[in-house]
Write a protein that holds these residues in place. Structure first.
Motif: not given
Length: 314
Positions: A66-73, A78-86, A92-96
């Motif tokens: 579980a923790f390994f998959e979470a870290g990879k995800a 982060r690397d692909r900046r898939l949080y940038r739309s929100t 901020e993304y991880c906290k929300d």
């Protein structure tokens, strides 16, 4: 005319007894009530079928990973900046989205990298060595980021070797974080050198009674060169050589050290500007005393404004 006080009718409770269940009087009438026993029929637990055993193993592996998959995800997000739309920043993304602190996210990401290093460290010669000892430690992987946290500052090959030693100490089981930490500590003590700091490590200046460090106490710095008993470090306002007794590591993860390096580079470029005003220098001094590895939204905006004002941008 006063009415007589209302009298509530007493409730009647019917008592039913089970003829098969011994009553209190029956127990009391026995010669030794304390020795009275009640026979409980044994419940037969069915053995797991082959399919159930397979399902159990599959689900246990999912929990362990579980923790390994979470870290990879999180790393990919982060690397692909898939949080940038929100969200403007990954923090901020991880906290929300996950209610994760930024440090916890970094630990998960670093932990997943270490697991990959442990897997890569498994080669034929090491497998043969494990088989000779009658163990299969190469197949035992971490199940929690806490277990690999003490390995973050080691080289990939060292991470593998220390993990194998910890597995052996745990008698072939998954070692706790405490066991891993103890193994790392013993290795550090055996190979202890006068200076154990590494290039790129983020430290705090401890001025103590050193007049040359006056005004720099508490400032963060980045190690740029390692000597026998001192380090050359870069601060917000330049470089200097500091004895190891005047340094204290922040124990930042590699990702956090990279973040601080980026902040340091931005500050250095501004410092080189000849027209930097006093207000700008005051802001840089403030940033040079941070006790965390990232900038807040306000700090990021202020630093960006100063960079735009003096034309110092990437």
């Amino acid at each position: 005319m006063n009415k007589p006080p209302f009298k509530r009718k007493k409730d009647t409770i019917s008592t039913f007894s089970n003829p098969e269940t011994p009553s209190n009087s029956d127990i009391a009438s026995s010669e030794d009530p304390a020795s009275a026993t009640i026979d409980v029929p044994a419940v037969e637990v069915p053995e797991l079928t082959e399919q159930e055993q397979s399902d159990r193993l599959f689900l246990e592996r999912k929990v362990e990973r579980a923790f390994f998959e979470a870290g990879k995800a999180l790393m990919e997000l982060r690397d692909r900046r898939l949080y940038r739309s929100t969200h403007r920043t990954f923090e901020e993304y991880c906290k929300d989205r996950f209610s994760y602190t930024y440090r916890h996210v970094n630990y998960l990401i670093a932990g997943s990298v270490i697991v990959d290093n442990i897997k890569m460290g498994t080669n034929s010669s090491q497998n043969e060595k494990a088989e000779e000892k009658g163990t299969n430690s190469s197949q035992i992987l971490p199940t929690s980021e806490v277990q690999v946290r003490p390995l973050t500052k080691l080289e990939p090959q060292q991470q593998y070797e220390v993990w194998q030693m910890a597995v052996e100490e745990a008698k072939g089981k998954v070692p706790t974080g405490r066991i891993v930490k103890d193994v790392v500590q013993r290795i550090m003590e055996r190979t202890k050198l006068p200076n154990t700091y590494q290039i790129g490590e983020v430290c705090q200046i401890l001025a103590k009674d050193n007049p040359e460090l006056r005004g720099k106490s508490g400032c963060w710095c980045i190690v740029v060169a390692v000597h026998d008993f001192s380090c050359t470090v870069r601060l917000w306002d330049g470089e200097l050589t500091v004895g190891v007794q005047h340094l204290k590591s922040f124990d930042y993860l590699p990702q956090e050290c990279q973040q601080m390096q980026q902040v340091c580079d931005r500050i250095t470029r501004l410092q080189e500007s000849e027209n930097l005003e006093e207000a700008g220098r005051a802001m840089l001094k403030y940033l040079g005393e941070l006790k965390r590895s990232y900038l807040t939204d306000v700090e990021e905006k202020l630093l960006s404004v100063i960079e735009q004002e003096y034309g110092v941008t990437d």
